[in-house]
Design an enzyme around this catalytic site. Structure first.
Site, PDB file in Angstrom:
ATOM      1  N   THR A  93      34.215  63.006  73.472  1.00 58.60           N
ATOM      2  CA  THR A  93      34.014  61.673  74.055  1.00 58.60           C
ATOM      3  C   THR A  93      34.949  61.412  75.237  1.00 58.60           C
ATOM      4  O   THR A  93      36.114  61.780  75.205  1.00 58.60           O
ATOM      5  CB  THR A  93      34.292  60.609  72.976  1.00 58.60           C
ATOM      6  OG1 THR A  93      33.583  60.981  71.807  1.00 58.60           O
ATOM      7  CG2 THR A  93      33.854  59.244  73.430  1.00 58.60           C
ATOM      8  N   GLY A 110      40.457  62.209  67.658  1.00 53.99           N
ATOM      9  CA  GLY A 110      41.486  62.079  66.622  1.00 53.99           C
ATOM     10  C   GLY A 110      42.492  63.214  66.703  1.00 53.99           C
ATOM     11  O   GLY A 110      42.159  64.313  67.161  1.00 53.99           O
ATOM     12  N   GLU A 125      29.982  59.041  65.273  1.00 50.69           N
ATOM     13  CA  GLU A 125      28.952  60.040  64.955  1.00 50.69           C
ATOM     14  C   GLU A 125      27.556  59.535  65.306  1.00 50.69           C
ATOM     15  O   GLU A 125      26.591  59.727  64.556  1.00 50.69           O
ATOM     16  CB  GLU A 125      29.015  60.435  63.470  1.00 50.69           C
ATOM     17  CG  GLU A 125      30.299  61.102  63.049  1.00 50.69           C
ATOM     18  CD  GLU A 125      30.587  62.394  63.800  1.00 50.69           C
ATOM     19  OE1 GLU A 125      29.640  63.018  64.312  1.00 50.69           O
ATOM     20  OE2 GLU A 125      31.768  62.759  63.899  1.00 50.69           O
TER      21      GLU A 125
END
Lengths: 686, 686
Positions: free
Chosen positions: A154, A193, A437
């Site tokens: 992303t 993350g 997701e």
């Protein structure tokens, strides 16, 4: 508080005892709670292993979440890292292996609050997308934790639309390297993350350029931090993206690349390769990539979507059996709030949904296991169905469960709003599942696209995947139910759901066709139908869920007590869905107004029936007090005592009390002293 | 980051410039934005005063909220106290008086983030419930801030049901004192604002006992902390209730009383008194008390419920005009997400609702001003209508706006989930409005009780309050609309709302009657109808809101541009309500399936029409960037740059980078060092 003994304040209940209002709920269970727990786990052996894992984890103070609601983002992150490291030791100590039976329960037991989860995604992407040499090089390093991996897809400017990613990777033939760059701010990697502070390596998705030609998005392994001193590598800018609604324990990060050079071998090249002379080669099928993304969506449903709803139901229903407020009948004692119809109508449909979704999750896993076997045999025929199913159910379940958790929170009134209830953190976490997701609207439109295609095929008499064969069964008609009891017949309501799903799809497909025939461009026509296409996709998933619940209940024939209560929950789930979406069923007269009144009557009757077993039904989820981490939801129902004792541990009560008030001669000036005494020491002046 | 100049990363926009994607939206406004702002403020003079107040507050660094998303609960509280103290100075300096025109804008300007708000409730309760002597004694002390007041009503075990409060106040004739006690843990005061750490005094609600007889709940002034050193007074246990979903800046507190003696004069005794010999006297009407609670519900709607939705719309709509994702048509550039029908369908109905609620709030204020005048003339006739209106609209608006803010948050995808978007804090705060000042379900049932009575009266030909005269107009029939344009005729949709509100009420009233006649006890029968009574109460409020919006639009005849766009918003609000609650309108065939298709078509058409003015419509709310406090919602639309710069200030990026990694020889051990370096200084070893 020393003056006032505990006994006086414990509402007449010994602290180790169970609140009689909760105890009485358990005495009248119509079924075996342990039997239902076993059913949910799949078999008794699973229950045993799960409990063993939970016990080991919860006995270890490193994994305690008791202070979680008091912690800052930095403290949460530090605790998550500590847990991740400790978990490795613990697994080694216990002999739990990644392919062992305990593994799937570990994440549930630590309640998700550990760091380095992206490390596993890093490994999976290399396993799936890397060549044999790449797997041989990187997986052992990752397994031994010689590096910490992340997954950088992303960007600030791009989430769902992967083709729009702007990071570039230009091949330099002279040095046999890729040069990675972040050409503008919107191309910065954002959200991955474990990347803000932890990761040493990451898989970067970038547009591949060779000799000025763009070959689209490809994955590259990039080292971002030194293995010696953890400093950022040359050309790398990275950090933490700051505070979020939840996930404080994860260091979601940003990443900018400036002329970062990596060797040619670092492009993951199982399916495509840039040869030394710059020749680009594509090999094998890339379809398997989609399958990976697809499986992730299904794999997160249980722990991230359904379990939070089960926890919220457990907390809210136990509390509602303990909380007494106002009187149902004058002269009587105050009533348990669970006895009010409006409270039942808030909570019991959520409980029914939790069961419905647990079972449909089992269905999806079977579908995927079958699909996975086919794909291993190079048969990709089931991919579209799997993709559509994972998209639609991820969207429907995450949306439904998020709404359900919010209902549970609000149903607990003011105390639900305290972090100590456990409900706010469940909500702020699950709401993210509607976005990550795959954003839900985008996903539902992918399901809709699949359905429109299948509908056209089915209408033309062509074969369609098994889950959508019902689309060929278009038939007009009316619901045959004559009285409210008829609506407890699954055939009746399954037929109603099926009819409505087909109607929504066929009418939207017709609108789409009309628009195109009237000259509207195909993409614009699609856009003009999207609100209705989303409705149709939801109706399809809702239908499958109801049908699957019915089939699950039928298979319980040798478990009488459990089958009976599951039948009630199935009926409630189905009728609540019709009651709440009445317009969809009334629209073409399939259900009449009079029949809707019967449905409403049956639906409200069911609330009273299921209410009797509400507490045993949440007990069967088998959550420990530590896993709920809630002052309202614990097994013994001593909610007020627990709220009071826990609140006293809050940092907001760590106030220095001895101050020199002669410093201030007005109360407002004094207020400043009072309130700022945390950080300044006035004590030495007193 | 020093290497990479800002200009390169600013998406081709000067930092002081407006993102062209947002600028272009403003060039095509169909109406005067300034004119609409004036309309919302009431008159140009109000706009001028409001902006002046906002400017003064926002220019002052003490009131800055820039670091709010990074702060702990303690830091938020300290900042709120600092602001409250500073605000007093500022008001004095600026000559702003509590009865001046600036006052109502101050709270909005500081965005609610100040302490000591309960001090005002403390003062109001004394003004309303206290005798002239009590007012003369306490109000000057409070005005000069010689004490800090709070308001202690709610207990651990009791919220909505005031009669159930368990705190006791026993009159001791010998000493002429009341002895206050917390007899059990559920009787502990819990939640009162400003009580955890700040307050020196509070109004305690307790069951009054004289000579063993209970006279019900009464208010008592109790000092809880020393005016000398702020220590707790004898017999007082108090503290902070700990972390909450939001309101970190408020010290919501707990309070236990053990044989706390207060003089007889401390019972607020305008309406009732205990004489020295223990004789209990009740005087005057207590109805006025209910009126106070009622007005609070209405007064909070604007700042706590409607403004947050307006802010959320501003953030989400501006961001949706800047965010580009995927392609609407192949070959074109990526589309603004606001151009997708599904995004319009999420956001534009919320925008329409924000306007609808602003206008219905004006209607309620007029209703209350009229009622207040009557009550001052000792005419209490309008109390039931006012009570029912404040209950129903508080419930409907808070529920609708909470859902709306959540939709806006989710519509911004991942970035909406960052606290820096400003949306999570809007959500976590507004959701509390569904619970405080009366839990919504309880409130709707109070409205329903009023409606049931009025319906019976109207059916019997008796006079009923003006807002419910429509209940007498029961007539069967069908909606006369013939095509989709007919549904842009307000007469058509207002009639449909009215019809549905009457039908829901009359059918539920009939069910209630049937149950009672069949032998079900009255209270039990009521409980069995509550789900449907709640529906009926909502439908009533929805109808009034639509009708009021229509009437407001009609009065704008001399403002052509504004009237036109307001008409579109009114249509959208009305048709969205029918589309979303289709079952209620289809149920008895008043609206047919074919007509529902027309409604859907008109509704979807309106999305495209209003989309063109979406940005000017949120600009008209006139929020400054500082008041939005959002990286996504600022006026210039430079969202990515702002997110990036702000994130770097996060405490999660204040990491010590120089560590001695030779301490650890495995990466996992190193992880511990990396992540715990915040609190430990490894630097001196390197």
């Amino acid at each position: 508080m020393a003056l006032l003994g505990t006994s006086k304040y414990a509402q007449g209940i010994g602290l180790s005892g169970v609140n009689p209002d909760l105890a009485s709920e358990r005495q009248t269970a119509s079924f075996s709670v342990e039997g239902l727990t076993t059913l949910l786990d799949g078999r008794a052996e699973h229950t045993r292993v799960r409990r063993a894992v939970v016990e080991v984890i919860e006995r270890d103070p490193v994994f305690s979440r008791e202070n979680q609601y008091f912690q800052t983002q930095n403290e949460r992150y530090e605790a998550a890292v500590r847990k991740a490291v400790h978990l490795q030791k613990k697994m080694h100590e216990m002999g739990w292996r990644e392919d062992g039976p305990e593994f799937i329960y570990i994440y549930r037991a630590v309640a998700g609050d550990v760091a380095f989860l992206l490390h596993r995604v890093f490994m999976r992407s290399i396993s799936v997308l890397g060549s044999d040499e790449q797997v041989a090089k990187w997986i052992p390093l990752a397994t031994k934790h010689q590096l910490i991996g992340s997954y950088a897809q992303t960007e600030l400017g791009h989430g769902t639309y992967l083709q729009g990613l702007e990071t570039t990777a230009v091949f330099d033939t002279t040095t046999q390297e890729f040069i990675l760059n972040t050409p503008k701010i919107s191309a910065m990697k954002w959200w991955p993350g474990d990347m803000g502070r932890s990761a040493t390596h990451t898989v970067v998705f970038a547009q591949l350029y060779v000799r000025g030609k763009c070959y689209g998005v490809h994955p590259f392994i990039v080292q971002i931090r030194s293995l010696q001193d953890h400093s950022l590598c040359p050309g790398i800018t990275a950090g933490d993206i700051g505070p979020k609604m939840n996930f404080e324990h994860i260091d979601n990060g940003y990443l900018m690349l400036q002329n970062v050079r990596i060797p040619r071998e670092n492009m993951l090249n199982k399916f495509c390769e840039v040869q030394p002379d710059g020749t680009y080669i594509r090999r094998g099928s890339q379809k398997i990539n989609y399958f990976t993304m697809t499986t992730v969506r299904v794999s997160l449903l249980s722990d991230e979507v359904i379990l939070p709803l089960m926890k919220a139901c457990t907390i809210a229903i136990r509390y509602s059996a303990v909380r007494r407020q106002s009187k149902l009948n004058p002269g009587e004692e105050e009533a348990k709030i669970l006895d009010y119809q409006t409270q039942q109508e808030k909570l019991l449909p959520q409980l029914a949904a939790a069961y419905a979704f647990h079972f449909v999750n089992n269905y999806l896993h079977k579908l995927f296991d079958r699909g996975y076997k086919e794909i291993q045999e190079r048969n990709f025929n089931s991919l579209p169905e799997l993709h559509a199913s994972s998209s639609g159910f991820k969207a429907m379940l995450s949306q439904y469960c998020t709404a359900g958790v919010e209902i549970c929170l609000r149903a607990c009134g003011g105390h639900g709003y305290s972090l100590l209830s456990g409900l706010p953190s469940l909500y702020t976490k699950i709401v993210a599942s509607c976005i990550y997701e795959g954003e839900n609207t985008i996903l539902l439109l992918q399901t809709a696209r699949f359905l429109v295609k299948c509908f056209a095929a089915a209408s033309a008499g062509q074969p369609v995947p098994q889950s959508v064969t019902y689309l060929a069964a278009v038939k007009p008609g009316k619901c045959p139910a004559k009285n409210k009891l008829d609506f407890l017949n699954p055939d009746i309501y399954v037929e109603a759901y099926q009819h409505t799903a087909i109607r929504l799809l066929s009418s939207t497909a017709a609108k789409l066709q009309d628009l195109i025939q009237s000259g509207v461009k195909k993409h614009e026509a699609w856009n003009q139908c999207t609100v209705q296409l989303v409705q149709a996709a939801k109706a399809h998933c809702h239908y499958i869920t109801v049908k699957n619940f019915v089939e699950t209940v039928e298979k319980l024939e040798n478990k009488t007590g459990i089958q009976k209560i599951m039948k009630h929950l199935c009926d409630l789930f189905a009728l609540h869905g019709i009651f709440s979406n009445a317009g969809l069923f009334l629209h073409d007269g399939y259900i009449s107004g009079a029949q809707m009144d019967m449905i409403t009557a049956s639906y409200l009757d069911l609330l009273g029936v299921i209410r009797k077993d509400a507490v045993p039904l949440v007990d069967a989820f088998d959550f420990t007090d530590k896993s709920l981490n809630s002052a309202l939801g614990s097994y013994d129902g001593n909610v007020y005592q627990r709220l009071y004792e826990w609140a006293q541990k809050s940092p907001t009560n760590q106030q220095v009390q001895l101050l020199d008030y002669s410093l201030a001669n007005s109360l407002l000036a004094r207020a400043e002293i009072i309130c700022f005494s945390f950080n300044q020491s006035y004590t030495d002046k007193s």
